[in-house]
Design a protein around this motif. Structure first.
Motif, short mmCIF file in Angstrom:
data_model
loop_
_atom_site.label_atom_id
_atom_site.label_comp_id
_atom_site.label_asym_id
_atom_site.label_seq_id
_atom_site.Cartn_x
_atom_site.Cartn_y
_atom_site.Cartn_z
N HIS B 37 0.88 -1.23 -0.03
CA HIS B 37 -0.01 -0.26 0.00
C HIS B 37 0.74 1.22 -0.11
O HIS B 37 0.27 2.36 -0.42
CB HIS B 37 -0.99 0.04 1.28
CG HIS B 37 -0.27 0.40 2.34
ND1 HIS B 37 0.49 -0.36 3.32
CD2 HIS B 37 -0.53 1.77 3.08
CE1 HIS B 37 1.18 0.48 4.07
NE2 HIS B 37 0.49 1.52 4.30
N HIS B 38 2.06 0.96 0.58
CA HIS B 38 2.73 2.32 0.69
C HIS B 38 3.67 2.95 -0.56
O HIS B 38 4.34 3.57 -0.74
CB HIS B 38 3.90 2.32 1.81
CG HIS B 38 4.66 1.15 1.91
ND1 HIS B 38 4.20 -0.11 2.03
CD2 HIS B 38 5.83 1.14 1.64
CE1 HIS B 38 5.20 -0.93 2.10
NE2 HIS B 38 6.41 -0.33 1.77
N PHE B 39 3.56 1.66 -1.72
CA PHE B 39 4.33 2.25 -2.93
C PHE B 39 3.33 2.66 -3.94
O PHE B 39 2.14 2.25 -3.89
CB PHE B 39 4.93 0.74 -3.44
CG PHE B 39 6.06 0.26 -2.71
CD1 PHE B 39 7.25 1.31 -2.34
CD2 PHE B 39 6.07 -0.98 -2.21
CE1 PHE B 39 8.24 0.93 -1.73
CE2 PHE B 39 7.10 -1.33 -1.46
CZ PHE B 39 8.29 -0.59 -1.32
N GLN B 44 8.37 1.39 -8.39
CA GLN B 44 9.06 1.97 -7.29
C GLN B 44 9.23 0.69 -6.30
O GLN B 44 10.15 0.35 -5.51
CB GLN B 44 7.98 2.81 -6.31
CG GLN B 44 8.71 3.60 -5.43
CD GLN B 44 7.68 4.81 -4.69
OE1 GLN B 44 6.65 4.17 -4.49
NE2 GLN B 44 8.10 5.52 -4.22
N ASP B 47 12.18 -1.32 -7.57
CA ASP B 47 13.50 -0.80 -7.16
C ASP B 47 13.86 -0.62 -5.83
O ASP B 47 14.99 -0.94 -5.49
CB ASP B 47 13.47 0.57 -7.62
CG ASP B 47 13.36 0.97 -9.04
OD1 ASP B 47 13.73 0.03 -10.11
OD2 ASP B 47 13.05 2.10 -9.74
N SER B 48 12.72 -0.62 -4.91
CA SER B 48 12.97 -0.75 -3.60
C SER B 48 13.60 -1.97 -3.17
O SER B 48 14.54 -2.27 -2.50
CB SER B 48 11.73 -0.35 -2.78
OG SER B 48 11.45 0.84 -3.15
N GLY B 49 12.87 -2.78 -3.64
CA GLY B 49 13.43 -4.56 -3.21
C GLY B 49 14.77 -4.76 -3.93
O GLY B 49 15.64 -5.16 -3.10
N LEU B 51 17.27 -2.47 -4.49
CA LEU B 51 17.97 -1.82 -3.93
C LEU B 51 18.49 -2.53 -2.29
O LEU B 51 19.52 -2.74 -1.81
CB LEU B 51 17.67 -0.42 -3.77
CG LEU B 51 18.76 0.51 -2.82
CD1 LEU B 51 20.30 0.60 -3.38
CD2 LEU B 51 18.40 1.83 -2.58
N GLY B 52 17.31 -2.62 -1.58
CA GLY B 52 17.16 -3.30 -0.54
C GLY B 52 18.10 -4.90 -0.41
O GLY B 52 19.04 -4.86 0.25
N LEU B 55 21.85 -3.95 -0.85
CA LEU B 55 22.44 -3.43 0.32
C LEU B 55 22.74 -4.73 1.23
O LEU B 55 23.79 -4.71 2.00
CB LEU B 55 21.56 -2.53 1.10
CG LEU B 55 21.47 -1.05 0.48
CD1 LEU B 55 20.69 -0.22 0.93
CD2 LEU B 55 23.09 -0.33 0.77
N PHE B 56 21.75 -5.40 1.22
CA PHE B 56 22.03 -6.61 2.11
C PHE B 56 23.23 -7.73 1.71
O PHE B 56 23.92 -8.05 2.54
CB PHE B 56 20.60 -7.49 2.17
CG PHE B 56 20.55 -8.84 2.85
CD1 PHE B 56 20.74 -8.59 4.25
CD2 PHE B 56 20.81 -10.16 2.27
CE1 PHE B 56 20.92 -9.78 5.14
CE2 PHE B 56 20.79 -11.10 3.21
CZ PHE B 56 20.77 -11.30 4.58
#
Ligand code: HEM
Ligand SMILES: [Cu+2]
Lengths: 560, 381
Positions: B37-39, B44, B47-49, B51-52, B55-56
């Motif tokens: 819901h927040h995307f 988006q 991309d968030s997943g 990048l996450g 980083l992991f």
């Protein structure tokens, strides 16, 4: 319980919680908190958790100071036995560092504010966010276990080889640190991704509030440094359970390697502690001076510079541990360079106040205290970073005073300032400002009384972590103990002011201080999804059209 | 377009979707169930997943870097220890495992492609193949580990100096290690039967790969035993026409099941010593095997490095690195299993394949680390 929210602009002083929907009354019941994915609630749970940890660590701190009232030349007559004393200072340090100060600003205030300041509904990974909270709780339980079982007495640094031989629950403690480390990593990872991918259109990097820059820099360190701590404490735990020997000199292992690994994390970790504090101060200085921040870009860049340079100086903790001469010189030189970005920030904050309309309210008083105390702490760091003086000062009370000035005088005071600053936003209640100022004053006096004498003690040769001392140090130690009690009292007052506001506080307006960042554009407390309309993104430090409204007792943004 | 999600007053918290989605439709693009819901949009979220995950992976590399540092430090200090000890590692098994993991990277990459193209069956198959490879890897690793344990090749303080008349523990390590996988495999088999009985496509698609993976683990064990044992028996035969050993060789299957059974009875002490003697030199060169016939002639390990503080330290590093790596394999298997469930539900499509992609990245990293571990530990001469 619809999440539909009406932006609260209605100027009322009466309690009208029944009609108003916000994140606190969005749903109720224990599970609605325990399983929440709302970053605000998670932030509030963190806040409660870290304040509890702070209280616990504070009790141990007072125990240390009370014990040191007397020189304790005769251990049998002392209040605490030597063994107990060792445990008490270990628990004090470990709880304060791992459970309180590292998660304090990012996990509590950061979690609450970051998405709102970005104008988004939540962080990128809400489940991971809740997961980090539970990791933190698990870490807390492991620490509590060490408390009630055999108790650790290694100091928060877990130096080998003693930590290998110690007959105490070092494994549980290191496992706790390991878990807390992952909690911290996941928070950092979440923040980086959120800032990178979820900034609203129009918010370029250089239109971001400086608090977010600071959190971003902090997150970089959390992600890059903490895994190294993780593997280090894991190896230490394996060392104790299987005798693997990597850090054990009796097996040809190298205990100094442990120190390198440990400080490779723990020096950057001091920037995990201070960077978010600096971010808070940047906000507070600007908002309460009602003047745009001076040197925005320099402050932003210096946060990143600190984060990166911070990785190159860990050796300054080991000047006396045995390193090649060249190495020590390089580490010393690098230590000096890393203090430059900190100084840049201090000058910029002073520049911000210059010719501003400074409102001397509670958050600002804390911010001013921060500048004073952090400057002392930072400058004394230079004495420790200089090789010749550190030979003398290493492992004395001078070091203790140094890091308390930066950690407590810096991070804690900034945290309190930020807490007062955003308290109306988080709870919807205004606190008693004069009493808040009183608390800040008591904390300031108590703090200096506690730790200034320790600089003197250190230069005169009082070693740290000793349960007893020569009688000639007694008067300085007693000053310090008196100061600690005053400090504790000041913190109590601060806590009571906040607690009082929850029950008797006036309803907070949307924008009580006149800030221009996005969190002041949603109601206090914010609705479940933060914004019912997309916020217009502007310059976070442009106060030109922020006007005071006598009716609400708050500020609003004039439409152009 | 992107920000219109802001006007959406609906909380799509999974539990509340049902309660709220109706009645609040303002005509903007709706939030499909796979979009949190927040995307704002699929891009988006993806991309968030991604990048996450990157980083992991960085944190993972740093996590291993501590051990790589330890490796460099100690190898630099005692190169001879690393040469001495590396000879105990079976590079054939290491090479097989390297191949298995490389192949699993291929199947994983293929799975990502299948998820984009909505080839659901192929996706389940590829994920299952990856899972199976991981299981083979662990099976082979179990044999390697337990074989070393019984020879006393243990970390640090537990290391047993390799002597002329070698040490050979009678403890059977492999069987206990197999209990959990065996139980799981049985459960998977039951699950598979159940899925056949109820004729559920979904359950069959999940149970099948799990069952195969369980069996693959034992395949790995068998393979490991075969190679590890094969070398041994060849040698023992030359040395002693030992009836017991002969039987072993001819009943390899039984041998595989009866884990750790190569431990000779006490009466066969001399055979045991030859086993160890051979183990010391077998990896260095082939022809030496004949020389090693007489245990007394076998290379007597160098006392200077053959102790807890030297060789023991090597094995500490070996077990820490490969152990942490194995834990990552197990973690990978868990998330791949989760993907199999999602894939069996046919959840993925060209706009939503982030989870497969990201687990794929993770899996490649785990392989990648092994690609470094293999030469650094096994191939030192
Ligand atoms: C302004 C730049 C700073 C410099 C140049 C500096 C320098 C140093 C040096 C050289 C030491 C080692 C002293 C010794 O053990 O002999 C030290 C210790 C320490 N510093 Fe700083 N420091 C700075 C800022 C900070 C900040 C911002 C924090 C935390 C918020 C901090 C926390 C600590 C801690 C916790 C220790 C002691 C660790 C221990 O041994 O238990 N420092 N500092
Ligand atoms: Cu430092």
């Amino acid at each position: 319980m619809s999440a539909v929210t009406t932006p609260i602009t209605a100027p009322t002083t009466t309690h009208d919680g029944a009609t108003e929907h916000h994140y606190l009354n969005h749903s109720s019941g224990f599970l609605s908190w325990a399983l929440t994915l709302d970053h605000k609630r998670i932030g509030m749970m963190y806040l409660a958790g870290i304040l509890f940890a702070f209280f616990l660590g504070g009790v141990f701190a007072l125990a240390i100071r009370i014990h040191l009232w007397n020189p304790n030349q005769d251990p049998d007559a002392a209040w605490l036995t030597n063994a107990t004393y060792n445990r008490v200072f270990t628990l004090h340090g470990a709880i304060m560092v791992f459970l309180f100060i590292i998660p304090s600003i990012p996990a509590a205030l950061g979690n609450f504010l970051l998405p709102i300041m970005l104008g988004t509904k939540d962080v990128a990974f809400p489940r991971l966010n809740l997961g980090s909270f539970y990791l933190w709780i698990t870490g807390l339980i492991f620490f509590a276990y060490t408390l009630f079982s055999t108790q650790i007495d290694t100091g928060w640094t877990f130096y080998t080889p003693y930590s290998i031989e110690a007959k105490s629950a070092v494994e549980a403690a290191t496992l706790g640190v390991f878990i807390l480390g992952f909690s911290s990593i996941f928070t950092g990872l979440n923040f980086i991704v959120t800032i990178n991918t979820m900034r609203p259109p129009g918010m370029s990097w250089f239109k971001m509030p400086l608090f977010l820059w600071a959190l971003y820099a902090t997150s970089i360190i959390q992600v890059l440094a903490t895994p190294v701590l993780g593997i280090t404490v894991l190896l230490l735990a394996l060392e104790r359970t299987f005798g693997i020997g990597i850090f054990d000199p009796s097996l040809n292992g190298d205990p100094v390697t442990f120190q390198h690994f440990f400080w490779f994390y723990s020096h950057p970790a001091v920037y995990i502690m201070i960077l978010p504090a600096m971010g808070i101060i940047s906000e507070l200085m600007s908002v309460h001076s009602h003047k745009g921040i001076f040197g925005y870009r320099m402050i932003a860049y210096s946060s990143i510079a600190i984060a990166l340079f911070g990785f190159l100086v860990w050796g300054h903790h080991m000047f006396t541990s045995g390193m090649a001469d060249v190495t020590t010189i390089v580490f010393s030189a690098l230590t000096f360079t890393v203090s430059i970005p900190s100084a840049i920030k201090v000058f910029n904050w002073l520049g911000t106040m210059y010719q501003g309309t400074v409102a001397l309210n509670t958050p600002m008083i804390y911010a001013l205290a921060f500048i004073f105390l952090f400057t002392i702490g930072g400058l004394t760091g230079l004495f420790l970073g200089a090789l010749a003086t550190d030979m003398h000062l290493h492992d004395t009370y001078f070091v203790v005073a140094h890091f308390h000035y930066v950690m407590m005088g810096g991070t804690l005071v900034a945290f309190l300032g930020g807490l007062f600053h955003w308290w109306p936003k988080m709870t919807g209640k205004m606190f008693n400002d004069p009493m808040g100022i009183v608390s800040a004053a008591i904390v300031f006096v108590g703090f200096n009384l506690t730790f200034l004498p320790q600089f003197v003690l250190g230069t005169r040769g009082m070693p740290r972590r000793y349960a007893s001392y020569v009688p000639e140090f007694q008067s300085l130690h007693q000053l310090s103990t008196v100061g600690a009690c005053i400090l504790g009292f000041g913190l109590l007052v601060a806590g009571l002011v906040l607690l009082h506001s929850l029950f008797y506080g006036k309803k907070a307006p949307m924008n009580p201080w006149g800030g221009a960042t996005l969190e002041w554009e949603c109601s206090s407390p914010p609705p479940h999804d933060n914004f019912s309309h997309p916020p217009a993104v502007g310059d976070p430090y442009d106060f030109a059209n922020v006007e005071y409204d006598g009716k609400t007792g708050g500020y609003y943004k004039k439409k152009k | 377009m992107g920000r219109c999600a802001f006007q959406d007053p609906i909380s799509e918290n999974m539990t509340e979707v049902a309660a709220h989605t109706d009645g609040h439709d303002h005509g903007h693009h709706d939030h499909p169930s796979w979009l949190a819901h927040h995307f704002d949009d699929a891009e988006q979220q993806f991309d968030s997943g991604k990048l996450g995950m990157w980083l992991f992976l960085v944190t993972e590399i740093l996590f291993f870097s501590g051990m790589f540092c330890a490796y460099v430090l100690y190898r630099n200090r005692n190169p001879e220890v690393f040469e001495f000890c590396s000879a105990f590692l079976n590079e054939k098994l290491g090479a097989i495992n390297t191949g298995v993991l490389l192949f699993s990277s291929l199947t994983m990459a293929w799975a990502v492609r299948a998820s984009q193209l909505k080839q659901h069956k192929l996706l389940v198959g590829m994920l299952g193949a990856t899972l199976g490879c991981a299981a083979i890897f662990l099976g082979v690793k179990s044999v390697e580990y337990t074989h070393k344990w019984s020879l006393g090749l243990l970390p640090g303080r537990m290391y047993v100096a390799q002597m002329e008349n070698g040490y050979h523990s009678d403890v059977d390590y492999l069987t206990p290690l197999c209990i959990a996988p065996a139980v799981l495999t049985v459960l998977f088999a039951l699950y598979y039967v159940y899925s056949l009985v109820i004729a559920s496509k979904f359950h069959q698609r999940v149970a099948g790969p799990l069952l195969v993976a369980g069996l693959c683990f034992f395949g790995g064990i068998y393979l490991g035993q075969f190679i590890e044992g094969g070398e041994h028996h060849g040698d023992s035969h030359g040395a002693h026409a030992d009836a017991g050993h002969g039987e072993h060789a001819s009943h390899d299957e039984e041998h595989a099941k009866e884990a750790g059974s190569e431990t000779p009875a006490p009466a066969e002490a001399s055979a045991a010593s030859s086993d160890t003697g051979v183990a010391l030199v077998s990896t260095s060169s082939g022809p030496l095997h004949d020389v090693a016939v007489d245990p007394k002639e076998a290379a007597i390990p160098n006392a200077e490095v053959n102790n807890q503080g030297m060789a023991g330290l090597f094995f500490s590093i070996y077990y820490c690195m490969t152990g942490v790596h194995a834990v990552h394999i197990i973690g990978g298997m868990l998330v791949i299993s989760w993907l199999i469930v999602k894939a069996a539900r046919e959840e993925f499509h060209s706009k939503y394949y982030g989870p497969v992609d990201n687990v794929g990245l993770y899996w490649h990293l785990v392989d990648f680390i092994w690609i470094y571990l293999f030469p650094l530990l096994y191939l030192i001469t």
